[in-house]
Design a protein around this motif. Structure first.
Motif, PDB file in Angstrom:
ATOM      1  N   MET A   1       0.854  -1.179   0.000  1.00  0.00           N
ATOM      2  CA  MET A   1       0.000   0.000   0.000  1.00  0.00           C
ATOM      3  C   MET A   1       0.900   1.242   0.000  1.00  0.00           C
ATOM      4  SD  MET A   1      -2.756   1.287   2.837  1.00  0.00           S
ATOM      5  CE  MET A   1      -4.254   0.546   2.246  1.00  0.00           C
ATOM      6  N   SER A   2       0.532   2.234  -0.793  1.00  0.00           N
ATOM      7  CA  SER A   2       1.380   3.413  -0.905  1.00  0.00           C
ATOM      8  C   SER A   2       0.822   4.629  -0.177  1.00  0.00           C
ATOM      9  CB  SER A   2       1.574   3.760  -2.373  1.00  0.00           C
ATOM     10  OG  SER A   2       0.329   4.068  -2.961  1.00  0.00           O
ATOM     11  N   ARG A   3      -0.280   4.468   0.533  1.00  0.00           N
ATOM     12  CA  ARG A   3      -0.861   5.603   1.249  1.00  0.00           C
ATOM     13  C   ARG A   3      -1.346   5.130   2.613  1.00  0.00           C
ATOM     14  NH1 ARG A   3      -3.569  10.621  -0.423  1.00  0.00           N
ATOM     15  NH2 ARG A   3      -4.884  11.207   1.312  1.00  0.00           N
ATOM     16  N   TYR A   4      -0.974   5.877   3.639  1.00  0.00           N
ATOM     17  CA  TYR A   4      -1.382   5.572   5.004  1.00  0.00           C
ATOM     18  C   TYR A   4      -1.966   6.829   5.623  1.00  0.00           C
ATOM     19  CZ  TYR A   4       1.777   1.649   4.288  1.00  0.00           C
ATOM     20  OH  TYR A   4       2.391   0.544   3.792  1.00  0.00           O
ATOM     21  N   GLU A   5      -2.947   6.647   6.463  1.00  0.00           N
ATOM     22  CA  GLU A   5      -3.505   7.787   7.185  1.00  0.00           C
ATOM     23  C   GLU A   5      -3.691   7.378   8.631  1.00  0.00           C
ATOM     24  OE1 GLU A   5      -7.596  10.289   7.082  1.00  0.00           O
ATOM     25  OE2 GLU A   5      -6.572  10.016   5.166  1.00  0.00           O
ATOM     26  N   PHE A   6      -3.207   8.207   9.533  1.00  0.00           N
ATOM     27  CA  PHE A   6      -3.290   7.932  10.958  1.00  0.00           C
ATOM     28  C   PHE A   6      -3.850   9.148  11.675  1.00  0.00           C
ATOM     29  CE2 PHE A   6       0.292   5.441   9.403  1.00  0.00           C
ATOM     30  CZ  PHE A   6       0.014   4.185   9.920  1.00  0.00           C
ATOM     31  N   VAL A   7      -4.621   8.913  12.691  1.00  0.00           N
ATOM     32  CA  VAL A   7      -5.038   9.972  13.600  1.00  0.00           C
ATOM     33  C   VAL A   7      -4.142   9.859  14.822  1.00  0.00           C
ATOM     34  CG1 VAL A   7      -6.917  10.881  15.021  1.00  0.00           C
ATOM     35  CG2 VAL A   7      -7.413   9.931  12.762  1.00  0.00           C
ATOM     36  N   ILE A   8      -3.515  10.943  15.207  1.00  0.00           N
ATOM     37  CA  ILE A   8      -2.581  10.923  16.330  1.00  0.00           C
ATOM     38  C   ILE A   8      -3.359  10.895  17.637  1.00  0.00           C
ATOM     39  CG2 ILE A   8      -0.750  12.187  17.530  1.00  0.00           C
ATOM     40  CD1 ILE A   8       0.004  13.368  14.775  1.00  0.00           C
ATOM     41  N   HIS A   9      -3.047   9.893  18.439  1.00  0.00           N
ATOM     42  CA  HIS A   9      -3.616   9.757  19.778  1.00  0.00           C
ATOM     43  C   HIS A   9      -2.473   9.723  20.776  1.00  0.00           C
ATOM     44  CE1 HIS A   9      -7.599   8.833  18.220  1.00  0.00           C
ATOM     45  NE2 HIS A   9      -7.039   7.975  17.395  1.00  0.00           N
ATOM     46  N   LYS A  10      -2.800   9.890  22.010  1.00  0.00           N
ATOM     47  CA  LYS A  10      -1.789   9.893  23.061  1.00  0.00           C
ATOM     48  C   LYS A  10      -1.027   8.569  23.100  1.00  0.00           C
ATOM     49  CE  LYS A  10      -3.702   9.247  27.395  1.00  0.00           C
ATOM     50  NZ  LYS A  10      -4.241   9.659  28.679  1.00  0.00           N
ATOM     51  N   ASN A  11      -1.675   7.458  22.748  1.00  0.00           N
ATOM     52  CA  ASN A  11      -1.043   6.145  22.873  1.00  0.00           C
ATOM     53  C   ASN A  11      -0.347   5.650  21.612  1.00  0.00           C
ATOM     54  OD1 ASN A  11      -1.977   5.987  25.514  1.00  0.00           O
ATOM     55  ND2 ASN A  11      -3.905   5.060  24.884  1.00  0.00           N
ATOM     56  N   ASN A  12      -0.415   6.377  20.491  1.00  0.00           N
ATOM     57  CA  ASN A  12       0.212   5.841  19.290  1.00  0.00           C
ATOM     58  C   ASN A  12       1.348   6.711  18.754  1.00  0.00           C
ATOM     59  OD1 ASN A  12      -1.108   7.971  18.039  1.00  0.00           O
ATOM     60  ND2 ASN A  12      -2.178   6.713  16.541  1.00  0.00           N
ATOM     61  N   LEU A  21      10.297   7.179  10.783  1.00  0.00           N
ATOM     62  CA  LEU A  21      11.737   6.940  10.653  1.00  0.00           C
ATOM     63  C   LEU A  21      12.045   5.807   9.678  1.00  0.00           C
ATOM     64  CD1 LEU A  21      12.779   7.362  14.394  1.00  0.00           C
ATOM     65  CD2 LEU A  21      13.345   8.891  12.472  1.00  0.00           C
ATOM     66  N   ALA A  22      11.130   4.865   9.512  1.00  0.00           N
ATOM     67  CA  ALA A  22      11.352   3.711   8.641  1.00  0.00           C
ATOM     68  C   ALA A  22      11.049   4.010   7.170  1.00  0.00           C
ATOM     69  CB  ALA A  22      10.497   2.529   9.112  1.00  0.00           C
ATOM     70  N   LEU A  23      10.416   5.132   6.888  1.00  0.00           N
ATOM     71  CA  LEU A  23      10.070   5.441   5.499  1.00  0.00           C
ATOM     72  C   LEU A  23      11.310   5.713   4.667  1.00  0.00           C
ATOM     73  CD1 LEU A  23       7.009   7.834   5.926  1.00  0.00           C
ATOM     74  CD2 LEU A  23       6.992   5.492   5.065  1.00  0.00           C
ATOM     75  N   PRO A  24      11.310   5.229   3.427  1.00  0.00           N
ATOM     76  CA  PRO A  24      12.441   5.528   2.550  1.00  0.00           C
ATOM     77  C   PRO A  24      12.439   7.009   2.139  1.00  0.00           C
ATOM     78  CG  PRO A  24      10.846   4.079   1.457  1.00  0.00           C
ATOM     79  CD  PRO A  24      10.332   4.356   2.817  1.00  0.00           C
ATOM     80  N   THR A  25      13.598   7.481   1.744  1.00  0.00           N
ATOM     81  CA  THR A  25      13.732   8.851   1.256  1.00  0.00           C
ATOM     82  C   THR A  25      12.782   9.065   0.082  1.00  0.00           C
ATOM     83  OG1 THR A  25      16.054   8.835   1.895  1.00  0.00           O
ATOM     84  CG2 THR A  25      15.377  10.522   0.327  1.00  0.00           C
ATOM     85  N   GLY A  26      12.184  10.238   0.032  1.00  0.00           N
ATOM     86  CA  GLY A  26      11.310  10.581  -1.089  1.00  0.00           C
ATOM     87  C   GLY A  26       9.829  10.516  -0.783  1.00  0.00           C
ATOM     88  N   TRP A  27       9.474   9.863   0.312  1.00  0.00           N
ATOM     89  CA  TRP A  27       8.055   9.815   0.687  1.00  0.00           C
ATOM     90  C   TRP A  27       7.609  11.199   1.122  1.00  0.00           C
ATOM     91  CZ3 TRP A  27       4.296   5.841   2.062  1.00  0.00           C
ATOM     92  CH2 TRP A  27       4.563   4.633   1.436  1.00  0.00           C
ATOM     93  N   ARG A  28       6.353  11.515   0.873  1.00  0.00           N
ATOM     94  CA  ARG A  28       5.771  12.780   1.315  1.00  0.00           C
ATOM     95  C   ARG A  28       4.943  12.531   2.570  1.00  0.00           C
ATOM     96  NH1 ARG A  28       2.172  14.635  -3.211  1.00  0.00           N
ATOM     97  NH2 ARG A  28       2.066  12.426  -3.620  1.00  0.00           N
ATOM     98  N   VAL A  29       5.044  13.449   3.525  1.00  0.00           N
ATOM     99  CA  VAL A  29       4.289  13.349   4.767  1.00  0.00           C
ATOM    100  C   VAL A  29       3.557  14.668   4.975  1.00  0.00           C
ATOM    101  CG1 VAL A  29       4.437  13.029   7.268  1.00  0.00           C
ATOM    102  CG2 VAL A  29       5.979  11.767   5.757  1.00  0.00           C
ATOM    103  N   GLY A  30       2.284  14.603   5.319  1.00  0.00           N
ATOM    104  CA  GLY A  30       1.511  15.814   5.567  1.00  0.00           C
ATOM    105  C   GLY A  30       0.827  15.744   6.916  1.00  0.00           C
ATOM    106  N   PHE A  31       0.488  16.902   7.418  1.00  0.00           N
ATOM    107  CA  PHE A  31      -0.227  16.984   8.682  1.00  0.00           C
ATOM    108  C   PHE A  31      -1.454  17.846   8.464  1.00  0.00           C
ATOM    109  CE2 PHE A  31       4.167  16.161   9.680  1.00  0.00           C
ATOM    110  CZ  PHE A  31       4.068  15.113  10.583  1.00  0.00           C
TER     111      PHE A  31
END
Length: 127
Positions: A1-12, A21-31
């Motif tokens: 899968m090339s797309r992930y979406e997470f909701v930030i919680h106190k426990n995750n 940190l494990a993502l390869p160089t070149g991936w885009r991350v948004g908030f």
């Protein structure tokens, strides 16, 4: 899968940091800010209904949905595309995509407009 979406919680947070940190160089991350709340959405419709039922604007009454488009344009400006009959159609507006702060700003714009035009906003069960 090339797309992930997470909701930030106190426990995750630690798990999310490890994944980042494990993502390869070149991936885009948004908030993205959390979306509007159910209470914000309900209050928006109270405001829109009050304006639509109490105000004749330029000789005509408009629906709450029409007023929603009006205030989205007032807040963000907008883009238009030509319609088949030569008019212009506003595009690209959706309140469901607004974050909490944007939704608060939208309601402040509505409240100011209502106040300037003598619209009373009733909050509670008897709307």
């Amino acid at each position: 899968m090339s797309r992930y979406e997470f909701v930030i919680h106190k426990n995750n947070r630690e798990t999310l940091a490890q994944k980042l940190l494990a993502l390869p160089t070149g991936w885009r991350v948004g908030f993205q800010e959390p979306k509007r709340t159910t209470d914000q959405n309900s209050r928006m419709w109270v405001l829109l209904t009050a304006i639509s039922t109490q105000l004749v604007w330029k000789g005509q009454r408009y629906s709450p949905e029409d007023w929603k488009d009006y205030f989205m344009h007032a807040m963000n400006g907008g883009r238009f595309m030509p319609s088949e009959d030569g008019g212009m159609i506003p595009i690209g507006r959706s309140t469901s995509k607004l974050g909490k702060q944007e939704h608060t700003l939208l309601q402040e714009i509505m409240e100011g407009f209502a106040e300037r035009h003598g619209v009373t906003i009733w909050e509670g069960e008897e709307v």
